[in-house]
Design an enzyme around this catalytic site. Structure first.
Site, PDB file in Angstrom:
ATOM      1  N   ASP A  13       0.834  -1.194   0.000  1.00  0.00           N
ATOM      2  CA  ASP A  13       0.000   0.000   0.000  1.00  0.00           C
ATOM      3  C   ASP A  13       0.877   1.255   0.000  1.00  0.00           C
ATOM      4  OD1 ASP A  13      -1.955   1.952   0.396  1.00  0.00           O
ATOM      5  OD2 ASP A  13      -3.029   0.768   1.889  1.00  0.00           O
ATOM      6  N   HIS A  15      -0.545   4.529   0.176  1.00  0.00           N
ATOM      7  CA  HIS A  15      -1.364   5.668   0.601  1.00  0.00           C
ATOM      8  C   HIS A  15      -0.703   6.373   1.784  1.00  0.00           C
ATOM      9  CE1 HIS A  15      -4.392   3.341  -1.649  1.00  0.00           C
ATOM     10  NE2 HIS A  15      -4.879   4.537  -1.926  1.00  0.00           N
TER      11      HIS A  15
END
Length: 149
Positions: A13, A15
């Protein structure tokens, strides 16, 4: 005494916005925050917790694959001697997450102390961690007094 928390985004990920917000909020609340950034491995979380003598590890994931990324995480923490570290996870933890209570149960069964959805206000997580760490401190004090007696 300042409490240290490790913060990062697990797995593949990327983000970063959420953990940046969390970092600032936890620092403003008086925590010493070690932000590992994005695409953090389980081992990196464990190593940082050891290196910084952390009281808590806060895992974030927004891309929906946290179930896979967190398999075996608590077993690793136990192997590394981190059984007393408080662990939280939050974000968009499962693809097509319709029933968050089911997702919460899944992550609690993996060993996380608390599980938050992507709509959780940072203040809620901060208040929870303050309460959890204060409770753990009280338990540690009682244990030390029993051992000294």
């Amino acid at each position: 005494m300042t409490k240290t928390v490790i913060l990062g985004v697990i797995g593949s990920d990327a983000h970063v916005v959420g953990i940046t917000i969390l970092e600032r909020a936890f620092e403003a609340a008086g925590f010493d925050v070690v932000n590992l950034g994005v695409q953090t491995s389980q081992q990196d979380f464990a190593d940082a917790a050891i290196d910084h003598d952390a009281e808590a590890v806060l895992v974030s994931s927004l891309y929906g694959h946290a179930k896979q990324d967190c398999e075996g995480f608590h077993e690793l923490l136990l192997e590394e001697g981190l059984e007393d570290v408080t662990t939280y996870i939050g974000g968009n933890l499962a693809v097509g997450q319709d029933d968050f209570e089911e997702t919460r149960r899944f992550f609690r069964n993996l060993g996380f102390d608390r599980v938050f959805d992507s709509e959780t206000d940072p203040e809620e997580a901060i208040e929870a961690l303050q309460a959890d760490l204060d409770m753990r401190s009280s338990e540690d004090e009682r244990e030390r007094k029993t051992i000294e007696a």
